[in-house]
Design a protein around this motif. Structure first.
Motif, PDB file in Angstrom:
ATOM      1  N   LEU A 150       0.836  -1.196   0.000  1.00 48.74           N
ATOM      2  CA  LEU A 150       0.000   0.000   0.000  1.00 48.74           C
ATOM      3  C   LEU A 150       0.871   1.245   0.000  1.00 48.74           C
ATOM      4  N   LEU A 151       0.696   2.100  -1.006  1.00 48.32           N
ATOM      5  CA  LEU A 151       1.353   3.396  -1.037  1.00 48.32           C
ATOM      6  C   LEU A 151       0.446   4.408  -0.348  1.00 48.32           C
ATOM      7  N   VAL A 152       0.940   5.010   0.714  1.00 49.60           N
ATOM      8  CA  VAL A 152       0.156   5.969   1.494  1.00 49.60           C
ATOM      9  C   VAL A 152       0.433   7.362   0.967  1.00 49.60           C
ATOM     10  N   GLY A 153      -0.625   8.135   0.737  1.00 47.19           N
ATOM     11  CA  GLY A 153      -0.441   9.483   0.220  1.00 47.19           C
ATOM     12  C   GLY A 153      -1.494  10.436   0.726  1.00 47.19           C
ATOM     13  N   ARG A 154      -1.135  11.699   0.795  1.00 50.41           N
ATOM     14  CA  ARG A 154      -2.090  12.763   1.092  1.00 50.41           C
ATOM     15  C   ARG A 154      -2.756  13.200  -0.208  1.00 50.41           C
ATOM     16  N   THR A 155      -3.633  14.177  -0.112  1.00 54.22           N
ATOM     17  CA  THR A 155      -4.431  14.552  -1.278  1.00 54.22           C
ATOM     18  C   THR A 155      -4.025  15.890  -1.888  1.00 54.22           C
ATOM     19  N   THR A 156      -2.845  16.401  -1.535  1.00 53.21           N
ATOM     20  CA  THR A 156      -2.345  17.577  -2.238  1.00 53.21           C
ATOM     21  C   THR A 156      -1.968  17.170  -3.654  1.00 53.21           C
ATOM     22  N   PRO A 157      -2.022  18.106  -4.602  1.00 48.32           N
ATOM     23  CA  PRO A 157      -1.698  17.738  -5.992  1.00 48.32           C
ATOM     24  C   PRO A 157      -0.324  17.099  -6.134  1.00 48.32           C
ATOM     25  N   GLU A 158       0.681  17.641  -5.419  1.00 47.96           N
ATOM     26  CA  GLU A 158       2.020  17.077  -5.564  1.00 47.96           C
ATOM     27  C   GLU A 158       2.125  15.679  -4.967  1.00 47.96           C
ATOM     28  N   SER A 159       1.410  15.440  -3.856  1.00 52.76           N
ATOM     29  CA  SER A 159       1.435  14.108  -3.256  1.00 52.76           C
ATOM     30  C   SER A 159       0.762  13.091  -4.161  1.00 52.76           C
ATOM     31  N   ILE A 160      -0.362  13.451  -4.741  1.00 56.04           N
ATOM     32  CA  ILE A 160      -1.075  12.536  -5.634  1.00 56.04           C
ATOM     33  C   ILE A 160      -0.222  12.225  -6.860  1.00 56.04           C
ATOM     34  N   ALA A 161       0.432  13.240  -7.407  1.00 60.36           N
ATOM     35  CA  ALA A 161       1.282  13.014  -8.572  1.00 60.36           C
ATOM     36  C   ALA A 161       2.438  12.079  -8.231  1.00 60.36           C
ATOM     37  N   ARG A 162       3.017  12.260  -7.046  1.00 61.22           N
ATOM     38  CA  ARG A 162       4.128  11.395  -6.637  1.00 61.22           C
ATOM     39  C   ARG A 162       3.653   9.961  -6.414  1.00 61.22           C
ATOM     40  N   VAL A 163       2.477   9.799  -5.838  1.00 62.63           N
ATOM     41  CA  VAL A 163       1.936   8.459  -5.656  1.00 62.63           C
ATOM     42  C   VAL A 163       1.729   7.789  -7.009  1.00 62.63           C
ATOM     43  N   ARG A 164       1.194   8.511  -7.960  1.00 60.51           N
ATOM     44  CA  ARG A 164       0.989   7.952  -9.305  1.00 60.51           C
ATOM     45  C   ARG A 164       2.318   7.530  -9.920  1.00 60.51           C
ATOM     46  N   ASP A 165       3.316   8.397  -9.862  1.00 60.98           N
ATOM     47  CA  ASP A 165       4.602   8.085 -10.472  1.00 60.98           C
ATOM     48  C   ASP A 165       5.295   6.930  -9.755  1.00 60.98           C
ATOM     49  N   ARG A 166       5.187   6.905  -8.416  1.00 64.33           N
ATOM     50  CA  ARG A 166       5.810   5.810  -7.665  1.00 64.33           C
ATOM     51  C   ARG A 166       5.095   4.494  -7.941  1.00 64.33           C
ATOM     52  N   ALA A 167       3.772   4.551  -8.094  1.00 67.87           N
ATOM     53  CA  ALA A 167       3.018   3.338  -8.408  1.00 67.87           C
ATOM     54  C   ALA A 167       3.462   2.764  -9.752  1.00 67.87           C
ATOM     55  N   LEU A 168       3.662   3.625 -10.737  1.00 68.85           N
ATOM     56  CA  LEU A 168       4.126   3.172 -12.046  1.00 68.85           C
ATOM     57  C   LEU A 168       5.510   2.539 -11.948  1.00 68.85           C
ATOM     58  N   ALA A 169       6.414   3.218 -11.242  1.00 69.71           N
ATOM     59  CA  ALA A 169       7.784   2.715 -11.128  1.00 69.71           C
ATOM     60  C   ALA A 169       7.825   1.410 -10.335  1.00 69.71           C
ATOM     61  N   LEU A 170       7.037   1.343  -9.267  1.00 70.00           N
ATOM     62  CA  LEU A 170       7.040   0.148  -8.426  1.00 70.00           C
ATOM     63  C   LEU A 170       6.434  -1.041  -9.168  1.00 70.00           C
ATOM     64  N   SER A 171       5.368  -0.793  -9.918  1.00 74.05           N
ATOM     65  CA  SER A 171       4.759  -1.863 -10.701  1.00 74.05           C
ATOM     66  C   SER A 171       5.744  -2.414 -11.724  1.00 74.05           C
ATOM     67  N   ALA A 172       6.505  -1.527 -12.353  1.00 75.68           N
ATOM     68  CA  ALA A 172       7.482  -1.968 -13.344  1.00 75.68           C
ATOM     69  C   ALA A 172       8.581  -2.813 -12.701  1.00 75.68           C
ATOM     70  N   LYS A 173       9.029  -2.419 -11.508  1.00 80.88           N
ATOM     71  CA  LYS A 173      10.097  -3.162 -10.843  1.00 80.88           C
ATOM     72  C   LYS A 173       9.627  -4.524 -10.351  1.00 80.88           C
ATOM     73  N   LEU A 174       8.401  -4.568  -9.820  1.00 84.09           N
ATOM     74  CA  LEU A 174       7.913  -5.802  -9.214  1.00 84.09           C
ATOM     75  C   LEU A 174       7.246  -6.748 -10.206  1.00 84.09           C
ATOM     76  N   HIS A 175       6.671  -6.171 -11.273  1.00 83.93           N
ATOM     77  CA  HIS A 175       5.870  -6.990 -12.184  1.00 83.93           C
ATOM     78  C   HIS A 175       6.356  -6.974 -13.613  1.00 83.93           C
ATOM     79  N   GLY A 176       7.371  -6.180 -13.900  1.00 85.90           N
ATOM     80  CA  GLY A 176       7.811  -6.057 -15.280  1.00 85.90           C
ATOM     81  C   GLY A 176       7.216  -4.828 -15.945  1.00 85.90           C
ATOM     82  N   SER A 177       7.562  -4.620 -17.179  1.00 80.37           N
ATOM     83  CA  SER A 177       7.204  -3.375 -17.862  1.00 80.37           C
ATOM     84  C   SER A 177       5.824  -3.380 -18.493  1.00 80.37           C
TER      85      SER A 177
END
Length: 289
Positions: A150-177
């Motif tokens: 679970l990626l924990v994030g606040r609801t400020t625009p910058e936090s949401i954007a970082r959660v989105r980008d981290r989710a993409l990067a983490l998915s690629a590392k753990l599950h492939g591209s």
């Protein structure tokens, strides 16, 4: 049963508070593990069941001193302490410098955490507070053994954007591209938002739309109320009915939803965590179930 790992990308969105709150209301026996390589906070926030302070030398630090000879899941209980209120915890290391003692041991810890569910003596789910994560690091070695990250994030625009980008990067590392693999691969990836209760439904919908558009395969699995008073009660800094706080009420809903959606998979013999299904347990005295 399962290993649930919580982490954040940047800042202080409340990972430790979220992990403690979920562990306090989880429907089965739970071991809360402070697995943040930067150091834990619970020795400063909480008290032991005997009324004194938690011992900073018993927990991840003592595991680091002994696990090089191997670590059976039931041995985790040798390093656990019981907090005031009844929650079992592995307190974190004191500082990032002490994390050197755990180098090379994170996969071992991940396997032990995930396998604790299969213990014939003292089975438990493990909820791990992994703190902030970057592109690489020991948390990724632990995530590989988790049932859910679970990626924990606040609801400020910058936090949401970082959660989105981290989710993409983490998915690629753990599950492939392959885009969208986070929805199907193991561990499952999800987002836990810390929100103003008045705007929760609206914000969750907006963030889900953003995640869908990113093709990460990651979705919001729930929201915790932004509740500073409840967080202070959880940390023992304020008196009051913790079980009535917005924080605990929302944590209870997240716990229920996660177990409704994934519980059957986690309990299956061939599921991510293996082991027999565990029935709901009664709350330890003082815990907010």
């Amino acid at each position: 049963m399962a290993l649930i790992a919580l982490a954040a990308d940047k800042g202080s969105p409340g990972v430790t508070t979220a992990a403690v709150a979920l562990a306090a209301v989880w429907p089965r026996r739970t071991l809360l593990a402070e697995a943040d390589p930067a150091g834990g906070d619970l020795v400063y926030r909480g008290a032991a069941s005997h009324g004194g302070p938690l011992n900073p030398n018993t927990g991840m630090l003592s595991i680091a001193a002994t696990a090089r000879r191997g670590l059976a899941p039931d041995q985790l209980w040798d390093h656990a302490q019981t907090m005031s209120g009844g929650l079992d915890v592995l307190v974190g290391i004191g500082s990032s410098e002490q994390s050197a003692g755990l180098v090379g041991q994170w996969p071992l810890l991940g396997r032990a955490f995930a396998s604790l569910a299969e213990s014939p003596h003292s089975p438990a789910d493990v909820i791990a507070d992994c703190g902030r994560i970057g592109g690489d690091g020991p948390a990724l070695e632990l995530f590989a053994h988790a049932s859910l990250v679970l990626l924990v994030g606040r609801t400020t625009p910058e936090s949401i954007a970082r959660v989105r980008d981290r989710a993409l990067a983490l998915s690629a590392k753990l599950h492939g591209s392959q885009r969208g693999a986070g929805q199907l691969g193991t561990p499952l990836l999800g987002v836990l938002l810390v929100t103003d209760p008045k705007d929760s439904s609206k914000v969750v919908g907006q963030v889900n739309d953003m995640l869908v558009a990113s093709h990460s395969g990651v979705r919001v699995v729930g929201s915790l109320a932004y509740d500073p008073q409840g967080a202070d009660q959880l940390a023992g800094r304020r008196r009051g009915r913790l079980d009535k706080s917005l924080l605990i009420r929302s944590a209870r809903q997240v716990s229920f939803d996660l177990n409704q959606q994934y519980g059957a998979v986690w309990a299956a013999p061939n599921g991510p965590a293996g082991g027999p299904a565990g029935g709901p347990s009664g709350a330890a005295p003082g815990t907010a179930r």
